[in-house]
Every structure is written in C-alpha cells, then in structure tokens.
Write a protein that holds these residues in place. Structure first.
Motif, PDB file in Angstrom:
ATOM      1  N   THR A 171       2.434 -36.886 -52.918  1.00 35.15           N
ATOM      2  CA  THR A 171       3.836 -36.770 -52.521  1.00 35.15           C
ATOM      3  C   THR A 171       4.079 -37.433 -51.178  1.00 35.15           C
ATOM      4  O   THR A 171       5.094 -38.122 -50.977  1.00 35.15           O
ATOM      5  CB  THR A 171       4.248 -35.287 -52.473  1.00 35.15           C
ATOM      6  OG1 THR A 171       4.121 -34.729 -53.785  1.00 35.15           O
ATOM      7  CG2 THR A 171       5.686 -35.133 -51.994  1.00 35.15           C
ATOM      8  N   ARG A 172       3.163 -37.260 -50.248  1.00 37.13           N
ATOM      9  CA  ARG A 172       3.317 -37.871 -48.921  1.00 37.13           C
ATOM     10  C   ARG A 172       3.272 -39.396 -49.017  1.00 37.13           C
ATOM     11  O   ARG A 172       4.032 -40.089 -48.318  1.00 37.13           O
ATOM     12  CB  ARG A 172       2.240 -37.346 -47.979  1.00 37.13           C
ATOM     13  CG  ARG A 172       2.456 -35.895 -47.574  1.00 37.13           C
ATOM     14  CD  ARG A 172       1.266 -35.347 -46.827  1.00 37.13           C
ATOM     15  NE  ARG A 172       1.012 -36.072 -45.590  1.00 37.13           N
ATOM     16  CZ  ARG A 172      -0.113 -35.946 -44.869  1.00 37.13           C
ATOM     17  NH1 ARG A 172      -1.082 -35.132 -45.306  1.00 37.13           N
ATOM     18  NH2 ARG A 172      -0.269 -36.617 -43.757  1.00 37.13           N
ATOM     19  N   GLU A 194      -7.594 -36.623 -43.953  1.00 37.28           N
ATOM     20  CA  GLU A 194      -6.267 -36.459 -43.367  1.00 37.28           C
ATOM     21  C   GLU A 194      -5.961 -37.599 -42.390  1.00 37.28           C
ATOM     22  O   GLU A 194      -4.852 -38.144 -42.384  1.00 37.28           O
ATOM     23  CB  GLU A 194      -6.185 -35.109 -42.641  1.00 37.28           C
ATOM     24  CG  GLU A 194      -4.866 -34.856 -41.940  1.00 37.28           C
ATOM     25  CD  GLU A 194      -3.665 -34.876 -42.870  1.00 37.28           C
ATOM     26  OE1 GLU A 194      -2.554 -35.220 -42.396  1.00 37.28           O
ATOM     27  OE2 GLU A 194      -3.810 -34.539 -44.060  1.00 37.28           O
ATOM     28  N   LYS A 195      -6.952 -37.981 -41.593  1.00 37.32           N
ATOM     29  CA  LYS A 195      -6.746 -39.067 -40.631  1.00 37.32           C
ATOM     30  C   LYS A 195      -6.471 -40.388 -41.345  1.00 37.32           C
ATOM     31  O   LYS A 195      -5.557 -41.132 -40.983  1.00 37.32           O
ATOM     32  CB  LYS A 195      -7.960 -39.200 -39.718  1.00 37.32           C
ATOM     33  CG  LYS A 195      -7.825 -40.304 -38.685  1.00 37.32           C
ATOM     34  CD  LYS A 195      -9.068 -40.405 -37.803  1.00 37.32           C
ATOM     35  CE  LYS A 195      -8.926 -41.549 -36.802  1.00 37.32           C
ATOM     36  NZ  LYS A 195     -10.153 -41.673 -35.952  1.00 37.32           N
ATOM     37  N   GLU A 196      -7.275 -40.680 -42.376  1.00 37.16           N
ATOM     38  CA  GLU A 196      -7.104 -41.931 -43.114  1.00 37.16           C
ATOM     39  C   GLU A 196      -5.747 -41.992 -43.802  1.00 37.16           C
ATOM     40  O   GLU A 196      -5.068 -43.025 -43.780  1.00 37.16           O
ATOM     41  CB  GLU A 196      -8.227 -42.084 -44.137  1.00 37.16           C
ATOM     42  CG  GLU A 196      -9.590 -42.346 -43.510  1.00 37.16           C
ATOM     43  CD  GLU A 196     -10.743 -42.180 -44.487  1.00 37.16           C
ATOM     44  OE1 GLU A 196     -11.881 -42.560 -44.136  1.00 37.16           O
ATOM     45  OE2 GLU A 196     -10.516 -41.654 -45.598  1.00 37.16           O
ATOM     46  N   LEU A 197      -5.351 -40.880 -44.399  1.00 40.06           N
ATOM     47  CA  LEU A 197      -4.052 -40.838 -45.067  1.00 40.06           C
ATOM     48  C   LEU A 197      -2.929 -41.103 -44.069  1.00 40.06           C
ATOM     49  O   LEU A 197      -1.995 -41.868 -44.344  1.00 40.06           O
ATOM     50  CB  LEU A 197      -3.853 -39.485 -45.751  1.00 40.06           C
ATOM     51  CG  LEU A 197      -2.657 -39.396 -46.697  1.00 40.06           C
ATOM     52  CD1 LEU A 197      -2.909 -40.196 -47.966  1.00 40.06           C
ATOM     53  CD2 LEU A 197      -2.368 -37.928 -47.053  1.00 40.06           C
ATOM     54  N   GLY A 198      -3.043 -40.491 -42.888  1.00 41.03           N
ATOM     55  CA  GLY A 198      -2.032 -40.686 -41.860  1.00 41.03           C
ATOM     56  C   GLY A 198      -1.946 -42.127 -41.397  1.00 41.03           C
ATOM     57  O   GLY A 198      -0.849 -42.650 -41.154  1.00 41.03           O
ATOM     58  N   GLN A 199      -3.110 -42.792 -41.283  1.00 43.98           N
ATOM     59  CA  GLN A 199      -3.117 -44.191 -40.869  1.00 43.98           C
ATOM     60  C   GLN A 199      -2.406 -45.074 -41.902  1.00 43.98           C
ATOM     61  O   GLN A 199      -1.635 -45.971 -41.541  1.00 43.98           O
ATOM     62  CB  GLN A 199      -4.562 -44.668 -40.675  1.00 43.98           C
ATOM     63  CG  GLN A 199      -5.240 -44.128 -39.433  1.00 43.98           C
ATOM     64  CD  GLN A 199      -6.708 -44.517 -39.359  1.00 43.98           C
ATOM     65  OE1 GLN A 199      -7.581 -43.785 -39.829  1.00 43.98           O
ATOM     66  NE2 GLN A 199      -6.980 -45.677 -38.792  1.00 43.98           N
ATOM     67  N   MET A 247     -11.373 -47.013 -41.586  1.00 42.23           N
ATOM     68  CA  MET A 247     -10.025 -47.461 -41.921  1.00 42.23           C
ATOM     69  C   MET A 247      -9.467 -48.412 -40.859  1.00 42.23           C
ATOM     70  O   MET A 247      -9.524 -48.128 -39.660  1.00 42.23           O
ATOM     71  CB  MET A 247      -9.101 -46.251 -42.073  1.00 42.23           C
ATOM     72  CG  MET A 247      -7.721 -46.584 -42.578  1.00 42.23           C
ATOM     73  SD  MET A 247      -7.695 -47.126 -44.317  1.00 42.23           S
ATOM     74  CE  MET A 247      -8.013 -45.558 -45.145  1.00 42.23           C
ATOM     75  N   LEU A 248      -8.932 -49.533 -41.320  1.00 42.09           N
ATOM     76  CA  LEU A 248      -8.337 -50.513 -40.410  1.00 42.09           C
ATOM     77  C   LEU A 248      -7.130 -49.917 -39.688  1.00 42.09           C
ATOM     78  O   LEU A 248      -6.424 -49.054 -40.217  1.00 42.09           O
ATOM     79  CB  LEU A 248      -7.896 -51.743 -41.198  1.00 42.09           C
ATOM     80  CG  LEU A 248      -9.003 -52.545 -41.899  1.00 42.09           C
ATOM     81  CD1 LEU A 248      -8.379 -53.658 -42.742  1.00 42.09           C
ATOM     82  CD2 LEU A 248      -9.994 -53.122 -40.894  1.00 42.09           C
TER      83      LEU A 248
END
Length: 331
Positions: free
Chosen positions: A158-159, A124-129, A92-93
């Motif tokens: 939802t997030r 989870e990490k990618e979504l957060g980025q 992920m960029l």
C-alpha cells in the motif's frame, strides 16, 4: 501430390483474438512446431499482437538498486547466496543515484523505469529510500515506475502504491513442479501470494518466467496458463543467461527458434497482455532478435542486473527497421 501437414495456425490467432483459451494439446503444438512452419506461427502471433497493441513497442529500463547480499538460493542468480560469480555488492542506492537512473531511462526512450533490489524483501529503511525517490521521480518526470523488491506485506504494498509506484514485478520464474529444483528458500506459493498482495494494493501485477532452466515443454505450457490465470498485466519472458559461478552455469542456451516459439505461445495464451522480451534475449535469440517483436510488444533496453544488454542505438534501430514505433509514456 504430397499433402501438406501444416496445422491451421490461423485458427490459433482467431481463438486468441476472441480470448478463447487454447487447449493443452494446442499449446504443446506451438512449442513443437517444425522449424519450417515457424514463420507461419510468428505471423499468427503477430496478428494477435497487432490486434491488441498495433505496431508499438514499450521500452523498460532496469536499475540494480541493491546488488548481491541476498540470502536466497535461486540457482539462476549471480546475486544469490549460493553464487560465486564476481558481481558488485552494495546496499540500496541513494536517492540521487536512483533519480539519475530515471533520467537515463528517459534518454533511452523508456516509458517504464524498473527499480530492482536483491534480497528476500525490503527492510523498513530500504522501503523508505525507494519511496522517497519514487515520489520525486513522479513529480519531475513522465515515467511509469515498476518496483521489484521481493516479498511484500499488505502494508508495504500500500505504501509503494501511495508513493506513485504503478507496477510491481515478482516473477514466478518456473513451474510449480520444477520450483524446488531452482529455489528452496521460498516457495512457489509465496510468489503467488506476493502477486496477489500487489493486486490488492492496486498496483499493476508484473510476473514472468525464465526459460532454459531444465524445464520440460509441458512445464512451459503450465507457466503460460499459470500467468493467464494470475491475470498478470505484464509478462517478462527471460531466457537463461547461464552465468559462471551460479549453480546453473552449465545450462546451454535456448535455441533461437525455440525461444521464438515460446514467445508465440505466451502471445496466444495471454493475448492482450504486455509480453516483454527480457533478460538473455541477446544471448539466446542472437540475430533473430527482431522476429521476437512479432509476438512480444515490449523489451528491456540497456543493461540487466549483472549482465550487459544490447547497445541502445541498436535497439532503437531494430524497432525502426521493423517499421514499429516506440510507445512513449502516457501517464
């Protein structure tokens, strides 16, 4: 005197404008219309397009936020696990690169910035980025954000919505009966379920198709009705760009006039929805690209995920020459 056998194509536009559903037989006649009647068909498709959208064109720009590294076996995709295509592979960029992409979308007069990532679904990490980048984009730029990250849970959807994502793309790609010929690592029903998840979260659903993967005309009609029933707000119509190294590399291109009939069909069946000329338009429509906007009211500008798009000034000039107007983002 020889009697004309032309169908009453005006009846199609009248039904579409009143949102009356075409019959299966009527839909098939659009795809099988003789070439000599194509301009008549496109004129009635334009009548519908103009009724709902005037002469405005929505522009969208994609950034390939994560490339390759995908465990899915989608036969059309150069990033899939079964592809030997020489594509870039990266995770992920970072936020700054995603922000730079958003600024480029603004430069290209795109109203929607599409953050697309390969994979079955986001970690989870990618979504957060993605969420971190979306929040800053929404605070600093008048852009609508579309995300395309794969299968989502209700909580993930939802997030994304709460972060400022307006729209989520998850294409059906092909018909239910043809699905296993294209992909086996997930199902058609999982695609439907993800679109339903997006709608429950309050994001605008975007779902489209890829034409030219060996489907029949009957299956194209089935796709159009499926998207009508799904109530997708935005429908990207891709035409296969057969990439060397993918399982579908030997598929021929869709003839330009057939591609135009497909766009007209989707306009008649989904009259008030955003119909987008998407991937493969340059390869399949070729010199007939301008005619596509008589049915469609939206297109991608710039490059696609792993294939080049048309030069941006050419797209802007095409829209101007048609007497159409780029629709700027209104949040």
């Amino acid at each position: 005197m020889e009697q004309s056998t032309c169908l009453d194509w005006k009846g199609y536009s009248r039904k579409a404008i009143s949102k009356e559903v075409l019959t299966h037989e009527e839909a098939m006649k659009v795809l099988q219309a003789p070439d000599d009647e194509l301009l008549l068909v496109m004129n009635e498709a334009f009548r519908v397009r103009k009724h709902f959208f005037g002469k405005k064109v929505k522009l969208n720009m994609i950034i390939n936020a994560k490339s390759g590294l995908c465990p899915e076996d989608c036969g059309y995709c150069s990033q899939s696990i079964v592809s030997n295509a020489p594509v870039s592979k990266y995770t992920m960029l970072d936020k700054e690169t995603l922000l730079a992409g958003a600024r480029e979308a603004m430069n290209r007069k795109a109203g929607t910035y599409c953050i697309v990532a390969s994979g079955r679904g986001p970690t989870e990490k990618e979504l957060g980025q993605v969420i971190e980048a979306v929040k800053e984009i929404r605070e600093t730029m008048p852009l609508k954000i579309c995300a395309c990250l794969g299968i989502l849970s209700d909580e993930q959807a939802t997030r994304l919505k709460d972060s400022g994502v307006h729209r989520y793309n998850h294409n059906l790609n092909t018909s239910r009966n043809h699905y296993e010929a294209i992909t086996t690592t997930h199902t058609y029903d999982q695609r439907i379920q993800t679109v339903d998840t997006v709608k429950r979260a309050g994001m605008s659903p975007c779902a489209g198709v890829i034409i030219g993967m060996g489907e029949s005309d009957e299956e194209i009609v089935e796709m159009a009705f499926a998207l009508r029933n799904l109530d997708a707000d935005s429908i990207p119509i891709n035409f296969l760009n057969a990439i060397p190294g993918t399982p579908l590399e030997d598929k021929g291109r869709t003839p330009a006039m057939k591609a135009l009939r497909v766009l007209a069909l989707f306009r008649f069946i989904c009259p008030d929805k955003e119909i987008r000329v998407a991937g493969g338009r340059e390869v399949n429509l070729r010199t007939l690209q301008p005619l596509s906007l008589y049915a469609a009211n939206s297109l991608f500008v710039g490059d696609y995920l792993t294939t080049p798009g048309q030069e941006i000034t050419t797209d802007h000039q095409m829209i101007e020459d048609l007497g159409f107007e780029i629709e700027l983002c209104a949040l």
